[in-house]
Design a protein around this motif. Structure first.
Motif, PDB file in Angstrom:
ATOM      1  N   GLN A  80       0.872  -1.179   0.000  1.00  0.00           N
ATOM      2  CA  GLN A  80       0.000   0.000   0.000  1.00  0.00           C
ATOM      3  C   GLN A  80       0.905   1.224   0.000  1.00  0.00           C
ATOM      4  OE1 GLN A  80      -3.439  -0.481   0.118  1.00  0.00           O
ATOM      5  NE2 GLN A  80      -3.071  -2.688   0.134  1.00  0.00           N
ATOM      6  N   ASP A  81       0.303   2.389  -0.068  1.00  0.00           N
ATOM      7  CA  ASP A  81       1.106   3.610  -0.073  1.00  0.00           C
ATOM      8  C   ASP A  81       1.936   3.756   1.209  1.00  0.00           C
ATOM      9  OD1 ASP A  81       0.123   4.246  -2.528  1.00  0.00           O
ATOM     10  OD2 ASP A  81      -1.360   5.685  -1.789  1.00  0.00           O
ATOM     11  N   ASN A  82       1.483   3.146   2.294  1.00  0.00           N
ATOM     12  CA  ASN A  82       2.205   3.267   3.568  1.00  0.00           C
ATOM     13  C   ASN A  82       3.034   2.027   3.896  1.00  0.00           C
ATOM     14  OD1 ASN A  82      -0.098   1.710   3.990  1.00  0.00           O
ATOM     15  ND2 ASN A  82      -0.408   2.444   6.078  1.00  0.00           N
ATOM     16  N   SER A  83       3.315   1.210   2.899  1.00  0.00           N
ATOM     17  CA  SER A  83       4.139   0.016   3.129  1.00  0.00           C
ATOM     18  C   SER A  83       5.612   0.378   3.271  1.00  0.00           C
ATOM     19  CB  SER A  83       4.011  -0.960   1.954  1.00  0.00           C
ATOM     20  OG  SER A  83       2.776  -1.607   1.966  1.00  0.00           O
ATOM     21  N   ARG A  84       6.280  -0.307   4.199  1.00  0.00           N
ATOM     22  CA  ARG A  84       7.739  -0.239   4.330  1.00  0.00           C
ATOM     23  C   ARG A  84       8.233  -1.617   4.748  1.00  0.00           C
ATOM     24  NH1 ARG A  84      10.387   4.880   4.676  1.00  0.00           N
ATOM     25  NH2 ARG A  84      12.211   3.523   4.517  1.00  0.00           N
ATOM     26  N   LEU A  85       9.531  -1.826   4.547  1.00  0.00           N
ATOM     27  CA  LEU A  85      10.156  -3.038   5.093  1.00  0.00           C
ATOM     28  C   LEU A  85      10.760  -2.654   6.434  1.00  0.00           C
ATOM     29  CD1 LEU A  85      11.771  -4.624   1.904  1.00  0.00           C
ATOM     30  CD2 LEU A  85       9.623  -5.218   3.036  1.00  0.00           C
ATOM     31  N   SER A  86      10.344  -3.367   7.473  1.00  0.00           N
ATOM     32  CA  SER A  86      10.695  -2.930   8.829  1.00  0.00           C
ATOM     33  C   SER A  86      12.176  -3.075   9.135  1.00  0.00           C
ATOM     34  CB  SER A  86       9.845  -3.664   9.864  1.00  0.00           C
ATOM     35  OG  SER A  86      10.032  -5.057   9.794  1.00  0.00           O
ATOM     36  N   CYS A  87      12.910  -3.859   8.347  1.00  0.00           N
ATOM     37  CA  CYS A  87      14.356  -3.948   8.593  1.00  0.00           C
ATOM     38  C   CYS A  87      15.070  -2.671   8.158  1.00  0.00           C
ATOM     39  CB  CYS A  87      14.968  -5.175   7.916  1.00  0.00           C
ATOM     40  SG  CYS A  87      14.920  -5.154   6.113  1.00  0.00           S
ATOM     41  N   GLN A  88      14.365  -1.826   7.426  1.00  0.00           N
ATOM     42  CA  GLN A  88      14.968  -0.577   6.949  1.00  0.00           C
ATOM     43  C   GLN A  88      14.545   0.625   7.790  1.00  0.00           C
ATOM     44  OE1 GLN A  88      17.298  -0.850   4.348  1.00  0.00           O
ATOM     45  NE2 GLN A  88      16.900  -2.945   5.023  1.00  0.00           N
ATOM     46  N   LEU A  89      13.763   0.397   8.828  1.00  0.00           N
ATOM     47  CA  LEU A  89      13.276   1.487   9.679  1.00  0.00           C
ATOM     48  C   LEU A  89      14.069   1.501  10.977  1.00  0.00           C
ATOM     49  CD1 LEU A  89       9.424   0.991   9.184  1.00  0.00           C
ATOM     50  CD2 LEU A  89      10.969   2.512   7.925  1.00  0.00           C
ATOM     51  N   ARG A  90      14.900   2.527  11.145  1.00  0.00           N
ATOM     52  CA  ARG A  90      15.756   2.635  12.332  1.00  0.00           C
ATOM     53  C   ARG A  90      15.048   3.385  13.454  1.00  0.00           C
ATOM     54  NH1 ARG A  90      19.288  -1.088  12.673  1.00  0.00           N
ATOM     55  NH2 ARG A  90      19.624  -1.661  10.520  1.00  0.00           N
ATOM     56  N   ILE A  91      15.295   2.910  14.654  1.00  0.00           N
ATOM     57  CA  ILE A  91      14.754   3.573  15.844  1.00  0.00           C
ATOM     58  C   ILE A  91      15.695   4.704  16.245  1.00  0.00           C
ATOM     59  CG2 ILE A  91      14.141   3.224  18.268  1.00  0.00           C
ATOM     60  CD1 ILE A  91      12.449   1.483  16.450  1.00  0.00           C
ATOM     61  N   ASP A  92      15.143   5.880  16.472  1.00  0.00           N
ATOM     62  CA  ASP A  92      15.977   6.944  17.042  1.00  0.00           C
ATOM     63  C   ASP A  92      15.384   7.401  18.372  1.00  0.00           C
ATOM     64  OD1 ASP A  92      13.948   8.786  16.462  1.00  0.00           O
ATOM     65  OD2 ASP A  92      14.843   9.332  14.551  1.00  0.00           O
ATOM     66  N   GLU A  93      16.051   8.372  18.992  1.00  0.00           N
ATOM     67  CA  GLU A  93      15.677   8.805  20.348  1.00  0.00           C
ATOM     68  C   GLU A  93      14.188   9.067  20.528  1.00  0.00           C
ATOM     69  OE1 GLU A  93      17.181   9.050  23.132  1.00  0.00           O
ATOM     70  OE2 GLU A  93      19.236   8.664  22.490  1.00  0.00           O
ATOM     71  N   GLY A  94      13.627   9.747  19.553  1.00  0.00           N
ATOM     72  CA  GLY A  94      12.238  10.174  19.724  1.00  0.00           C
ATOM     73  C   GLY A  94      11.211   9.247  19.106  1.00  0.00           C
ATOM     74  N   SER A  95      11.641   8.073  18.682  1.00  0.00           N
ATOM     75  CA  SER A  95      10.712   7.198  17.954  1.00  0.00           C
ATOM     76  C   SER A  95       9.510   6.792  18.794  1.00  0.00           C
ATOM     77  CB  SER A  95      11.431   5.915  17.502  1.00  0.00           C
ATOM     78  OG  SER A  95      12.339   6.175  16.473  1.00  0.00           O
ATOM     79  N   ASP A  96       8.348   6.916  18.204  1.00  0.00           N
ATOM     80  CA  ASP A  96       7.107   6.389  18.772  1.00  0.00           C
ATOM     81  C   ASP A  96       6.299   5.901  17.564  1.00  0.00           C
ATOM     82  OD1 ASP A  96       4.883   5.713  20.210  1.00  0.00           O
ATOM     83  OD2 ASP A  96       4.218   7.780  20.519  1.00  0.00           O
ATOM     84  N   LEU A  97       6.824   4.857  16.967  1.00  0.00           N
ATOM     85  CA  LEU A  97       6.267   4.386  15.693  1.00  0.00           C
ATOM     86  C   LEU A  97       5.082   3.465  15.913  1.00  0.00           C
ATOM     87  CD1 LEU A  97       9.486   3.567  13.640  1.00  0.00           C
ATOM     88  CD2 LEU A  97       7.758   5.295  13.103  1.00  0.00           C
ATOM     89  N   HIS A  98       4.135   3.557  14.988  1.00  0.00           N
ATOM     90  CA  HIS A  98       2.964   2.675  15.002  1.00  0.00           C
ATOM     91  C   HIS A  98       2.916   1.956  13.663  1.00  0.00           C
ATOM     92  CE1 HIS A  98       0.837   4.375  18.608  1.00  0.00           C
ATOM     93  NE2 HIS A  98       1.817   5.235  18.419  1.00  0.00           N
ATOM     94  N   VAL A  99       3.008   0.642  13.702  1.00  0.00           N
ATOM     95  CA  VAL A  99       2.969  -0.137  12.460  1.00  0.00           C
ATOM     96  C   VAL A  99       1.927  -1.238  12.583  1.00  0.00           C
ATOM     97  CG1 VAL A  99       5.392   0.336  11.915  1.00  0.00           C
ATOM     98  CG2 VAL A  99       4.802  -1.762  13.148  1.00  0.00           C
ATOM     99  N   THR A 100       1.306  -1.533  11.460  1.00  0.00           N
ATOM    100  CA  THR A 100       0.336  -2.625  11.395  1.00  0.00           C
ATOM    101  C   THR A 100       0.934  -3.742  10.562  1.00  0.00           C
ATOM    102  OG1 THR A 100      -1.506  -1.088  11.591  1.00  0.00           O
ATOM    103  CG2 THR A 100      -2.011  -3.256  10.667  1.00  0.00           C
ATOM    104  N   LEU A 101       0.710  -4.966  11.003  1.00  0.00           N
ATOM    105  CA  LEU A 101       1.281  -6.130  10.328  1.00  0.00           C
ATOM    106  C   LEU A 101       0.294  -6.683   9.304  1.00  0.00           C
ATOM    107  CD1 LEU A 101       2.565  -7.798  13.606  1.00  0.00           C
ATOM    108  CD2 LEU A 101       3.839  -6.329  12.044  1.00  0.00           C
TER     109      LEU A 101
END
Ligand code: FES
Length: 106
Positions: A80-101
């Motif tokens: 979908q337009d909001n698709s990403r591969l989670s191995c490419q998403l880095r966590i930084d100090e302020g991360s508060d990510l919401h992902v759906t599987l």
């Protein structure tokens, strides 16, 4: 502490405290999130770490590289337009990510 909220395909949410520098995929695997398979271990060759990122957070992420974009055409559940591969998403100090599987990764 940064965190990632994983929502599975049934709508159940799991909030995980994440480590700066880890990927979202690594955070999922280490914490037993079963909806992420990550067959290749993060080397960008399997597309079994597919997630849908909450729309309002897309702009805050590092842009997608060409290889990730290509791999997303091979996901088990259509991208979908909001698709990403989670191995490419880095966590930084302020991360508060919401992902759906997606329903399945294989
Ligand atoms: Fe294989 Fe992300 S873990 S592409």
């Amino acid at each position: 502490m940064p965190q990632v909220t994983f929502t599975d395909s049934s709508g159940a949410e799991t909030v995980i405290a994440a480590n700066v520098g880890d990927s979202v995929m690594e955070t999922a695997v280490r914490n037993g999130i079963t909806g992420i398979v990550a067959e290749c271990g993060g080397s960008l060759s399997c597309a079994t770490c597919h997630v849908f990122v909450r729309e309002d957070q897309l702009a805050s992420l590092a842009p997608m590289e060409e290889m990730e974009d290509e791999m997303l055409w091979g996901t088990s559940v259509d991208r979908q337009d909001n698709s990403r591969l989670s191995c490419q998403l880095r966590i930084d100090e302020g991360s508060d990510l919401h992902v759906t599987l997606p329903e399945t990764q294989v």
